[in-house]
Enzyme design. Structure first.
Site, short mmCIF file in Angstrom:
data_model
loop_
_atom_site.label_atom_id
_atom_site.label_comp_id
_atom_site.label_asym_id
_atom_site.label_seq_id
_atom_site.Cartn_x
_atom_site.Cartn_y
_atom_site.Cartn_z
CG ASN A 29 1.12 -6.01 -0.79
OD1 ASN A 29 2.26 -6.35 -1.15
ND2 ASN A 29 0.03 -6.25 -1.51
CE LYS A 55 -0.42 -3.38 -3.70
NZ LYS A 55 -1.59 -2.77 -4.31
CG HIS A 91 -2.96 -8.61 -3.72
ND1 HIS A 91 -3.22 -7.85 -4.84
CD2 HIS A 91 -2.93 -7.74 -2.68
CE1 HIS A 91 -3.33 -6.58 -4.48
NE2 HIS A 91 -3.15 -6.49 -3.18
CD GLU A 134 -1.85 -5.17 -7.02
OE1 GLU A 134 -0.76 -5.58 -6.61
OE2 GLU A 134 -2.36 -4.08 -6.64
CD GLU A 176 -5.99 -5.74 -0.24
OE1 GLU A 176 -5.31 -5.02 0.50
OE2 GLU A 176 -5.57 -6.16 -1.34
N GLY A 208 -5.18 1.26 -4.80
CA GLY A 208 -4.31 2.16 -5.56
C GLY A 208 -5.05 3.28 -6.28
CB SER A 256 -7.09 4.08 -1.09
OG SER A 256 -6.90 3.82 -2.48
#
Ligand code: 13P
Length: 265
Positions: A19, A21, A104, A106, A176, A182, A222
């Site tokens: 991904n 991003k 996702h 985010e 996730e 991250g 991660s």
């Protein structure tokens, strides 16, 4: 029981997805795809996917070669209309994109994406023959309060509402945990496997054992070249959704190869 678990695991083709991003210009994306397209292992053995931003999707698809596949990171649930800045499933399909990440964390957190919208997007993705990668996961506060399973169950109930068993079979779910994205703080392989196992049990109860045995569940948060082998050795983890570490072509290739070797061991 253990043997059945192993049989189910062997039936499922591993899937590694990067991904990207909001990273990579067109030149950077080109450099990456030239470096990996002819080196990813056979698609019969493992699915290797790059989920990129809209501006480079076509340029990746044109150079994906026989074994790499391209995915988008979002889409709108409407077919077309006055939705400034949005892209539809049929538009993605028209440029031969294969996958799309839906929900996702985010997007849920920063772009107010609701489970209701995610559910509509999943329906629309299937209608257009895109394979959705649905992201679910709990916050740190939820995990610390012991609410992980409750939160994920609720997401699955709302996100999958009204989908056919056949659709669910073809879905990819990415677990996730938000606290691992991250942050360099990966869930231990045991914790990741336990929650992926919970997701599989939910699918078994809602759609039956066959679907639960077939559906592929990734871990994301991660993941890197050092920890992917350990994560992939777990019976309920069929792949990984990788952010930061997928940006380097050598690491992306290495992670795919480690995943394949681990699952075949
Ligand atoms: P990182 O691998 O950078 O933690 O990101 C995970 C992720 O959000 C993939 O979708």
């Amino acid at each position: 029981m253990l043997l059945l678990l192993r049989l189910g695991e062997l039936m499922r083709k591993p899937i590694i997805a990067g991904n990207w991003k909001m990273f990579k210009t067109r030149d950077e994306a080109l450099q990456f795809v030239y470096a990996v397209a002819n080196k990813v292992p056979a698609i019969e053995k493992i699915d290797s996917v790059i989920c990129a931003q809209f501006t480079v999707l076509r340029c990746l698809v044109k150079r994906q070669g026989p074994n790499l596949r391209v995915g988008a990171q979002n889409m709108h649930f409407a077919d077309e209309g006055a939705f400034t800045g949005e892209v539809s499933a049929s538009m993605l399909k028209s440029i031969d994109v294969s996958y799309v990440i839906i929900g996702h964390s985010e997007r849920r957190a920063m772009f107010n994406e609701t489970d209701e919208a995610i559910n509509k997007k999943l329906h629309k993705a299937f209608e257009n023959d895109l394979v959705p990668i649905l992201c679910v996961g709990e916050s740190l506060a939820d995990r610390e309060a012991g609410r992980t399973e409750e939160v994920i169950k609720r997401q699955l109930e709302l996100d999958l509402a009204g989908l056919s068993a056949e659709d669910v079979k073809n879905l990819v779910i990415a677990y996730e945990p938000i606290w691992a994205i991250g942050t360099g703080r990966t869930a231990t392989s045991e914790v990741a496997n336990e929650t992926c196992g919970f997701i599989r049990r939910y699918i078994a109860e809602a759609y039956g054992d066959d679907i639960a045995d077939s559906i592929r569940i990734q871990y994301g948060g991660s993941v890197n070249v050092k920890n992917i082998g350990e994560l992939m050795s777990m019976p309920h983890i069929d792949g990984a959704l990788i952010g930061g570490a997928s940006l380097k072509s050598e690491d992306f290739l290495q992670m795919i190869n480690i995943a394949l070797t681990t699952k075949n061991a």
